[in-house]
Design a protein around this motif. Sequence first.
Motif, PDB file in Angstrom:
ATOM      1  N   PHE A 103      14.051   5.696   5.093  1.00  0.00           N
ATOM      2  CA  PHE A 103      14.084   4.730   6.180  1.00  0.00           C
ATOM      3  C   PHE A 103      13.277   3.504   5.829  1.00  0.00           C
ATOM      4  O   PHE A 103      12.333   3.562   5.055  1.00  0.00           O
ATOM      5  CB  PHE A 103      13.512   5.334   7.467  1.00  0.00           C
ATOM      6  N   PHE A 104      13.636   2.444   6.437  1.00  0.00           N
ATOM      7  CA  PHE A 104      12.960   1.179   6.175  1.00  0.00           C
ATOM      8  C   PHE A 104      12.916   0.448   7.503  1.00  0.00           C
ATOM      9  O   PHE A 104      13.942   0.213   8.124  1.00  0.00           O
ATOM     10  CB  PHE A 104      13.794   0.414   5.136  1.00  0.00           C
ATOM     11  N   VAL A 105      11.722   0.152   7.992  1.00  0.00           N
ATOM     12  CA  VAL A 105      11.623  -0.604   9.241  1.00  0.00           C
ATOM     13  C   VAL A 105      10.732  -1.802   9.023  1.00  0.00           C
ATOM     14  O   VAL A 105       9.879  -1.807   8.137  1.00  0.00           O
ATOM     15  CB  VAL A 105      11.065   0.248  10.402  1.00  0.00           C
ATOM     16  N   LYS A 143       5.680   3.463   1.936  1.00  0.00           N
ATOM     17  CA  LYS A 143       5.006   2.268   1.442  1.00  0.00           C
ATOM     18  C   LYS A 143       4.962   1.187   2.516  1.00  0.00           C
ATOM     19  O   LYS A 143       5.974   0.875   3.156  1.00  0.00           O
ATOM     20  CB  LYS A 143       5.779   1.756   0.226  1.00  0.00           C
ATOM     21  N   LEU A 144       3.786   0.617   2.695  1.00  0.00           N
ATOM     22  CA  LEU A 144       3.602  -0.456   3.666  1.00  0.00           C
ATOM     23  C   LEU A 144       3.475  -1.769   2.907  1.00  0.00           C
ATOM     24  O   LEU A 144       2.727  -1.867   1.944  1.00  0.00           O
ATOM     25  CB  LEU A 144       2.329  -0.197   4.489  1.00  0.00           C
ATOM     26  N   ILE A 145       4.221  -2.773   3.341  1.00  0.00           N
ATOM     27  CA  ILE A 145       4.099  -4.091   2.708  1.00  0.00           C
ATOM     28  C   ILE A 145       3.878  -5.142   3.788  1.00  0.00           C
ATOM     29  O   ILE A 145       4.639  -5.231   4.743  1.00  0.00           O
ATOM     30  CB  ILE A 145       5.363  -4.464   1.906  1.00  0.00           C
ATOM     31  N   LEU A 146       2.821  -5.902   3.618  1.00  0.00           N
ATOM     32  CA  LEU A 146       2.528  -6.996   4.549  1.00  0.00           C
ATOM     33  C   LEU A 146       2.623  -8.308   3.786  1.00  0.00           C
ATOM     34  O   LEU A 146       2.112  -8.429   2.686  1.00  0.00           O
ATOM     35  CB  LEU A 146       1.105  -6.850   5.123  1.00  0.00           C
ATOM     36  N   HIS A 204       0.837  -1.187   0.000  1.00  0.00           N
ATOM     37  CA  HIS A 204       0.000   0.000   0.000  1.00  0.00           C
ATOM     38  C   HIS A 204       0.873   1.238   0.000  1.00  0.00           C
ATOM     39  O   HIS A 204       1.630   1.468   0.935  1.00  0.00           O
ATOM     40  CB  HIS A 204      -0.891  -0.038   1.271  1.00  0.00           C
ATOM     41  N   ARG A 205       0.785   2.028  -1.053  1.00  0.00           N
ATOM     42  CA  ARG A 205       1.585   3.243  -1.115  1.00  0.00           C
ATOM     43  C   ARG A 205       0.851   4.330  -0.336  1.00  0.00           C
ATOM     44  O   ARG A 205      -0.262   4.710  -0.678  1.00  0.00           O
ATOM     45  CB  ARG A 205       1.794   3.672  -2.574  1.00  0.00           C
ATOM     46  N   ASN A 260      10.025  10.044   1.596  1.00  0.00           N
ATOM     47  CA  ASN A 260       9.665  11.374   1.145  1.00  0.00           C
ATOM     48  C   ASN A 260      10.707  12.426   1.514  1.00  0.00           C
ATOM     49  O   ASN A 260      10.596  13.577   1.147  1.00  0.00           O
ATOM     50  CB  ASN A 260       8.312  11.783   1.736  1.00  0.00           C
ATOM     51  N   LEU A 261      11.750  12.006   2.231  1.00  0.00           N
ATOM     52  CA  LEU A 261      12.777  12.977   2.623  1.00  0.00           C
ATOM     53  C   LEU A 261      13.795  13.122   1.501  1.00  0.00           C
ATOM     54  O   LEU A 261      13.938  12.246   0.662  1.00  0.00           O
ATOM     55  CB  LEU A 261      13.473  12.510   3.907  1.00  0.00           C
ATOM     56  N   LYS A 262      14.520  14.242   1.546  1.00  0.00           N
ATOM     57  CA  LYS A 262      15.386  14.551   0.422  1.00  0.00           C
ATOM     58  C   LYS A 262      16.550  13.578   0.260  1.00  0.00           C
ATOM     59  O   LYS A 262      16.738  12.980  -0.787  1.00  0.00           O
ATOM     60  CB  LYS A 262      15.927  15.974   0.585  1.00  0.00           C
TER      61      LYS A 262
END
Lengths: 348, 621
Positions: free
Chosen positions: B325-327, B281-284, B275-276, B319-321
């Motif tokens: 991040f990825f958690v 983006k969220l991925i399950l 889901h963007r 969205n940052l320049k």
Amino acid sequence: MKKTILGFAMLSLFACKKDEIPTSDPEKTFGTGVYIINEGVWGSGESTLSHLNESNNELTATAFLDKNGYTLGGDVFQSMTITGNKVFMVINNGSVIEVADATTLASITQITGIASPRYMVTNGGFGYVSDWASDNVFLIDLTSYSLLDSIKVGSDPENMLIDNDKLYVANSAGGFGSEEDSTISVIDLTSNTIVNSITVGDGPQSLQMDANGDLWVLCTGFYNATAGKLVKVDLSDNSTMVLDFPGIDFQPVKMTINSAGDKLYYLYGGYGGGSVYEMSISSSALPATPVISRELYGLGVHPTNDMIYGGVAPSFSEDGFMMRYDLNGVVIDSFKVGIGPNGFNFID
Amino acid sequence: MMRLLLLHIAIFGCCLYLSAQQDSSTNNVLEEIVLQDTRLQNLEVGHSVNVMTDSLLIGGHSSTFSELLSTNHSNHIRSYGPGLSATFSSRGSSSSQVNLYWNNLPLNSPGLGSTDIGLLPSDGFSLIQVNGGGSALYGNQAMGATVSVNQSALHDNETIRIGGGVGSFGKYYSNVNTRIKGEKWENTTALHFQAAENEFTYVYRNQEYKRKNSDVQLFNISNDLNFTFLKKVKLRIAYWGTIADRGSPASYVPTAPASSRLEDNNHKVVAIYSHRLKNGKLILTQGYLTEKQRFVSDNLDEVNTTKSVVTKATYSISNLKYLSFFVGADNNWTEATGESKTNAVQNNFAVFGSANFTKGLLNAVLAVRQEFIDNEIAPFSPSLAIDYTILKPLSIIGNVSYNFRYPSLNDKYWTVGGNPDLLPEQGWNGEIGLQFKNKSFEIKSIYYRQNVENFIQWIPTSGIIWSPQNVKQVSIEGVESSFLFKNKVGKLNTGLSLGYLFNNSIVTESVVPNDASMGKQLIYNPQHKFTTSIYGNYKGFKLMLGSMYTGNVYARADNSAMSVVEQFNVFNTQASYVLKIKESTLEFHLAVLNFTNENYQTIKNYPMPGINFTTGVILTF
């Protein structure tokens, strides 16, 4: 560009110097001395036969390979029998018995048809081989090397002994998986049929006949369940004297006897082996202390000079050692042999 | 050692600049896959990445992952025979220190701790292998390499691809790939079948024998259903089933029993929801894997099964320049049942995160992961990776990470000998190197170093009973170099690729007294591996030539000369012709493998086939 490609293509033919493997020496003879059985490792065909020349202490680590130019057929070289100037090498995980000349070790033939052979004993022109896969003892003609008959015995027949036209078979199934056995099968060699079954202890592994005509059986106990036993059977009435080992942590194995028939030796206290214990056949209690306190994997007693031979297996991925001790357990010398030395054959 | 380093820098230094166009067939598809997988993208930064595709594999239509992975110079394959059980290791590690992933699901068997790469078909697959440590992002077992498995048989305008053919030793195979799609959905189905008798000739004691009990029947079926809702939401439901019936041959001794069979029945199903959102983006992911293996011999008939339930959630903020991040959190519940196992259940839970900083010439990733295995805290595994561009096509890459490999369920719970007290293998891993990448060339040379503590080895603790123990410390060091060149002149496309690995995996410490393996090479790890691949494509006619050299390999821990798997060099070639008929294509191909008839083995005493061929056709429309 083309040159570069060619250059790289040439690199692909780059070869490292091949390691040297010992080359065969067709003139060498073996014969008198000691043969050392090196089991090898399950699945990698590493079993070898070593030979010690007692007159000059020359040790040939890979005697069969040196003579024939190829290795033994398979691995887990379990045991060897010598008769009629031939050696019969029982290769458990190769389903084959290698037959060779006892003096030169020139390969004669391979006896096939037995799936999981363990030990072989001989009587007249016949050989008897115990087989774990079918729980049979196979009868072999030692001139034609053909399989003549098979006799069904107990579970996992292991060591055997022939005395007075009777074949005694230790049914060693020791609780791995579900098989368990505590009996000795007795086969009458005139009829090749089972005439008796003697209950001894759990997992009978090795047997010896002493100078008094009594049968001794060393039992391992069932893995992680029951303790080992040393059992003396009076064959006149099949009565038994049972000596119990303490605890289930270790299994006593590989019992052998001196040529006088009055001292028994076995390994106990290690894994697949242990320290060497010595017991007189007139004793009624197990020895408390070992005569040799070193973890050994193979055990033998010299028929002439009573030297104790020990096989040391530091691991199953490296060569082991043969240690020689005097009859008091004092080290005499040692030799490097093959992987997992588990037994010795003496030729006078 | 220094001379080799200089040699690699020299190879690196001599590069000619030629203008060229990319070979469009595979690269676009791969880029798309890579872009969608943030976790893999993060891992790739500062690491050596090698791609293996079936279109560049000689005999790729009828081979398995075993052959596909072997084209990578950093991999060493151990196989019992063509199509039979096989495992691989990367950069001198062990087969339990690599992991493969398909749609976020780990492919390694929880029981054995490795993947049988002989079970997976090469046709239609591309593998992206990221070498070096990856536990910070992927967790358990990502020590030597992490491999992403992707299916990509059809191009955008293709609907069906049907292929089949025959080969030596009674081989026949067939592959079908189809796609149907609607406005908001797309479904691809793939069927792969291969079978072979494999009674090839080999020499034993100066006599010729036919290899017995090495037959293979292998069937793979997969289905990939993708939905797109409102442009922002995607749902993928994928399935992959593998059914195999293969012989389990004895060694080359002709008298050894030849009747053991191996039956495999494995299934994987996964749902991935993505889901963007406004900031990211969220991925399950929810997956379920089962394996069932039956081993039958003269006196054994044993079935072992494993089940895994995999749940993953990741969130990427982009969205940052300069920073992204990825958690995420992973949970992997596994259970193994069978006569040889008692109470084999394990739950792995992990939380992880990474920060990716990209500004100007610098691309850096800092990642950390903490995994919990049942009630135990796994080693904390951080990693720092950097890719710094020195001059436009030339960059320096490097990374440092701490990684671990937890013992497998068999290691811990095998009924006779299993050791539940085993500690995980763990250690530092680092690499540094240069990479030159432009449209025509890709040249890299990487020096790597890895330390493994608590190395697990099954050793006999009694004459019959083997048990795994944390026995050794191993120090691994080597250089990985590769050269890739692509060129297009008019209608002629050519490519050349060379790869070389130099590796030392030395035992530096051991708890076993007087261990004869001290200072020696780990078994089954070659010191040298060299691969070459050349292709030329002209107006539908394609010719490929490839070679693979593997140096001497020790089969004994004390490196005895008595037990060496000898060095070998295998040469392969393939010719194919593609005929265009309106919108469809018809391809004919003929491959000759091992055309110098080299006698070789990869596992001691298990011969591999001499010269053999495969030929077939593929119809695409």
